[in-house]
Design a protein around this motif. Sequence first.
Motif, PDB file in Angstrom:
ATOM      1  N   LYS A 158      25.338  73.269  40.622  1.00  0.00           N
ATOM      2  CA  LYS A 158      24.090  74.007  40.753  1.00  0.00           C
ATOM      3  C   LYS A 158      23.774  74.124  42.238  1.00  0.00           C
ATOM      4  CE  LYS A 158      22.150  72.622  36.294  1.00  0.00           C
ATOM      5  NZ  LYS A 158      21.001  71.975  35.590  1.00  0.00           N
ATOM      6  N   ILE A 159      23.377  75.309  42.671  1.00  0.00           N
ATOM      7  CA  ILE A 159      23.140  75.575  44.088  1.00  0.00           C
ATOM      8  C   ILE A 159      21.632  75.632  44.343  1.00  0.00           C
ATOM      9  CG2 ILE A 159      23.629  77.110  46.015  1.00  0.00           C
ATOM     10  CD1 ILE A 159      26.117  75.842  44.786  1.00  0.00           C
ATOM     11  N   PHE A 160      21.187  74.927  45.376  1.00  0.00           N
ATOM     12  CA  PHE A 160      19.782  74.901  45.765  1.00  0.00           C
ATOM     13  C   PHE A 160      19.669  75.275  47.235  1.00  0.00           C
ATOM     14  CE2 PHE A 160      20.368  71.870  42.350  1.00  0.00           C
ATOM     15  CZ  PHE A 160      19.314  72.146  41.474  1.00  0.00           C
ATOM     16  N   ALA A 161      18.675  76.094  47.550  1.00  0.00           N
ATOM     17  CA  ALA A 161      18.414  76.467  48.939  1.00  0.00           C
ATOM     18  C   ALA A 161      17.416  75.479  49.536  1.00  0.00           C
ATOM     19  CB  ALA A 161      17.857  77.881  49.009  1.00  0.00           C
ATOM     20  N   ASP A 162      17.715  74.982  50.735  1.00  0.00           N
ATOM     21  CA  ASP A 162      16.860  73.988  51.372  1.00  0.00           C
ATOM     22  C   ASP A 162      16.182  74.490  52.642  1.00  0.00           C
ATOM     23  OD1 ASP A 162      17.341  72.005  49.479  1.00  0.00           O
ATOM     24  OD2 ASP A 162      19.141  71.292  50.495  1.00  0.00           O
ATOM     25  N   ARG A 163      16.775  75.452  53.336  1.00  0.00           N
ATOM     26  CA  ARG A 163      16.183  75.875  54.612  1.00  0.00           C
ATOM     27  C   ARG A 163      16.551  77.322  54.929  1.00  0.00           C
ATOM     28  NH1 ARG A 163      17.581  73.180  60.544  1.00  0.00           N
ATOM     29  NH2 ARG A 163      16.102  74.401  61.770  1.00  0.00           N
ATOM     30  N   ASN A 164      15.556  78.118  55.244  1.00  0.00           N
ATOM     31  CA  ASN A 164      15.708  79.486  55.754  1.00  0.00           C
ATOM     32  C   ASN A 164      16.396  80.438  54.775  1.00  0.00           C
ATOM     33  OD1 ASN A 164      14.444  78.852  58.170  1.00  0.00           O
ATOM     34  ND2 ASN A 164      16.363  78.316  59.189  1.00  0.00           N
ATOM     35  N   CYS A 165      16.360  80.135  53.495  1.00  0.00           N
ATOM     36  CA  CYS A 165      17.015  81.006  52.517  1.00  0.00           C
ATOM     37  C   CYS A 165      16.508  80.680  51.119  1.00  0.00           C
ATOM     38  CB  CYS A 165      18.537  80.864  52.586  1.00  0.00           C
ATOM     39  SG  CYS A 165      19.130  79.207  52.152  1.00  0.00           S
ATOM     40  N   ARG A 166      16.883  81.540  50.185  1.00  0.00           N
ATOM     41  CA  ARG A 166      16.660  81.285  48.767  1.00  0.00           C
ATOM     42  C   ARG A 166      17.922  81.686  48.008  1.00  0.00           C
ATOM     43  NH1 ARG A 166      15.830  86.123  46.149  1.00  0.00           N
ATOM     44  NH2 ARG A 166      15.158  87.871  47.469  1.00  0.00           N
ATOM     45  N   VAL A 167      18.078  81.180  46.809  1.00  0.00           N
ATOM     46  CA  VAL A 167      19.250  81.506  45.991  1.00  0.00           C
ATOM     47  C   VAL A 167      19.002  82.819  45.273  1.00  0.00           C
ATOM     48  CG1 VAL A 167      20.745  80.772  44.097  1.00  0.00           C
ATOM     49  CG2 VAL A 167      19.832  79.078  45.705  1.00  0.00           C
ATOM     50  N   GLY A 168      19.904  83.777  45.444  1.00  0.00           N
ATOM     51  CA  GLY A 168      19.820  85.052  44.756  1.00  0.00           C
ATOM     52  C   GLY A 168      20.692  85.065  43.515  1.00  0.00           C
ATOM     53  N   GLU A 182      24.711  83.796  45.862  1.00  0.00           N
ATOM     54  CA  GLU A 182      24.246  84.594  46.986  1.00  0.00           C
ATOM     55  C   GLU A 182      23.017  83.928  47.595  1.00  0.00           C
ATOM     56  OE1 GLU A 182      23.794  89.259  47.233  1.00  0.00           O
ATOM     57  OE2 GLU A 182      22.030  88.359  46.289  1.00  0.00           O
ATOM     58  N   LEU A 183      23.102  83.579  48.878  1.00  0.00           N
ATOM     59  CA  LEU A 183      21.948  83.056  49.596  1.00  0.00           C
ATOM     60  C   LEU A 183      21.274  84.216  50.327  1.00  0.00           C
ATOM     61  CD1 LEU A 183      23.269  79.690  51.098  1.00  0.00           C
ATOM     62  CD2 LEU A 183      22.124  80.106  48.907  1.00  0.00           C
ATOM     63  N   VAL A 184      19.993  84.404  50.046  1.00  0.00           N
ATOM     64  CA  VAL A 184      19.221  85.480  50.668  1.00  0.00           C
ATOM     65  C   VAL A 184      18.407  84.870  51.799  1.00  0.00           C
ATOM     66  CG1 VAL A 184      17.542  87.316  50.310  1.00  0.00           C
ATOM     67  CG2 VAL A 184      19.098  86.666  48.449  1.00  0.00           C
ATOM     68  N   LEU A 185      18.629  85.331  53.017  1.00  0.00           N
ATOM     69  CA  LEU A 185      17.952  84.777  54.179  1.00  0.00           C
ATOM     70  C   LEU A 185      16.471  85.145  54.175  1.00  0.00           C
ATOM     71  CD1 LEU A 185      20.567  85.478  57.008  1.00  0.00           C
ATOM     72  CD2 LEU A 185      20.476  83.596  55.357  1.00  0.00           C
ATOM     73  N   ASP A 186      15.633  84.207  54.600  1.00  0.00           N
ATOM     74  CA  ASP A 186      14.196  84.464  54.685  1.00  0.00           C
ATOM     75  C   ASP A 186      13.906  85.578  55.691  1.00  0.00           C
ATOM     76  OD1 ASP A 186      13.822  82.438  52.871  1.00  0.00           O
ATOM     77  OD2 ASP A 186      13.298  80.935  54.376  1.00  0.00           O
ATOM     78  N   SER A 187      14.649  85.599  56.790  1.00  0.00           N
ATOM     79  CA  SER A 187      14.454  86.620  57.816  1.00  0.00           C
ATOM     80  C   SER A 187      15.803  86.958  58.437  1.00  0.00           C
ATOM     81  CB  SER A 187      13.495  86.119  58.895  1.00  0.00           C
ATOM     82  OG  SER A 187      13.305  87.080  59.897  1.00  0.00           O
ATOM     83  N   PRO A 188      16.271  88.190  58.328  1.00  0.00           N
ATOM     84  CA  PRO A 188      17.577  88.541  58.908  1.00  0.00           C
ATOM     85  C   PRO A 188      17.554  88.368  60.422  1.00  0.00           C
ATOM     86  CG  PRO A 188      16.800  90.242  57.390  1.00  0.00           C
ATOM     87  CD  PRO A 188      15.648  89.321  57.630  1.00  0.00           C
ATOM     88  N   PRO A 189      18.564  87.729  60.988  1.00  0.00           N
ATOM     89  CA  PRO A 189      18.612  87.594  62.451  1.00  0.00           C
ATOM     90  C   PRO A 189      18.906  88.944  63.105  1.00  0.00           C
ATOM     91  CG  PRO A 189      20.623  86.746  61.468  1.00  0.00           C
ATOM     92  CD  PRO A 189      19.709  87.070  60.333  1.00  0.00           C
ATOM     93  N   ALA A 190      18.402  89.114  64.320  1.00  0.00           N
ATOM     94  CA  ALA A 190      18.694  90.320  65.080  1.00  0.00           C
ATOM     95  C   ALA A 190      20.153  90.291  65.533  1.00  0.00           C
ATOM     96  CB  ALA A 190      17.762  90.411  66.297  1.00  0.00           C
ATOM     97  N   PRO A 191      20.741  91.446  65.823  1.00  0.00           N
ATOM     98  CA  PRO A 191      22.130  91.461  66.298  1.00  0.00           C
ATOM     99  C   PRO A 191      22.318  90.529  67.499  1.00  0.00           C
ATOM    100  CG  PRO A 191      21.392  93.684  65.820  1.00  0.00           C
ATOM    101  CD  PRO A 191      20.185  92.816  65.696  1.00  0.00           C
ATOM    102  N   GLY A 192      23.335  89.670  67.399  1.00  0.00           N
ATOM    103  CA  GLY A 192      23.621  88.715  68.460  1.00  0.00           C
ATOM    104  C   GLY A 192      22.874  87.402  68.328  1.00  0.00           C
ATOM    105  N   GLU A 193      21.871  87.350  67.420  1.00  0.00           N
ATOM    106  CA  GLU A 193      21.102  86.120  67.222  1.00  0.00           C
ATOM    107  C   GLU A 193      21.704  85.305  66.069  1.00  0.00           C
ATOM    108  OE1 GLU A 193      18.963  86.901  70.412  1.00  0.00           O
ATOM    109  OE2 GLU A 193      18.663  85.084  69.184  1.00  0.00           O
TER     110      GLU A 193
END
Length: 273
Positions: A158-168, A182-193
């Motif tokens: 079973k997969i659990f998200a702990d930081r900066n993401c949620r399970v899709g 699929e882990l869905v990021l809370d906020s997509p990083p900018a290019p290069g970040e």
Amino acid sequence: MHRATERPADLDHLLAHGPFPAALRAAIAARGLSLDRIRHRLARRGLSVSVPTLSLWQSGRRRPERAESLRVLAGLEQVLELPAGSLGILLGPPRPRGRAPVRGRAGQLVTVSQHDQAEIDALGGLSAVRARVVLRATGAGLDRWPVRWHFEPGVAPKIFADRNCRVGIVEHDLDHDRLTAELVLDSPPAPGESVVVEYRATFPAHPVARGYVRIFDRPVRDYLLEARFAELPAQCVRVHAEDAGRELVPDSGGTVHVAEADVVGRIGIRWEP
């Protein structure tokens, strides 16, 4: 004298129009057999399938696609006293397998570093893995990252998200004993970040394992794997193309580790309980 079994009208309708999961559920209900009993009757025909796989088929979360699974389906039609091909015709064309690389319009999420912490119980079974991953974006709008696991039959994590993401979306491929979450990021990083993502995998049952291996299909700058044992095993060795088989010595806390820079391919730890 043998009397033909009369099928319910709703089952006839589902066999004519589908969908496949509903038709399978109705056929099983009409026969009044448990999934374990069905598995047993298929085994007597030389066909092997697990109860969890049958459950996923009738729920619609998975469907038979491989040649072996289609042979099981043909046997299932016999067990359920259905016309040959009546379930198989409802499957339609095969669905694409696997997932495309995590790409945006122009870019992808690249693993810069990863730290895995594996917990092994007193019987030598893998009970949990905590992962901390640093991802870097090479494009804009990248907010999804797949986590793939191969597991012992019947023991999917079973997969659990702990930081900066949620399970899709979570997909189980029990034909191959494989899971993709699929882990869905809370906020997509900018290019290069970059972004730090933490998740964990837990196992409801702990079969006696012989090792833990991570597979990287692309080079990762830094990888650290720690394995902490409730009871120290007889031996721990490194698994990697370089220095494979080198014995690992536990520290005072009962933990062994492997660390590698610019790693690609298989790397991990094998132990003898």
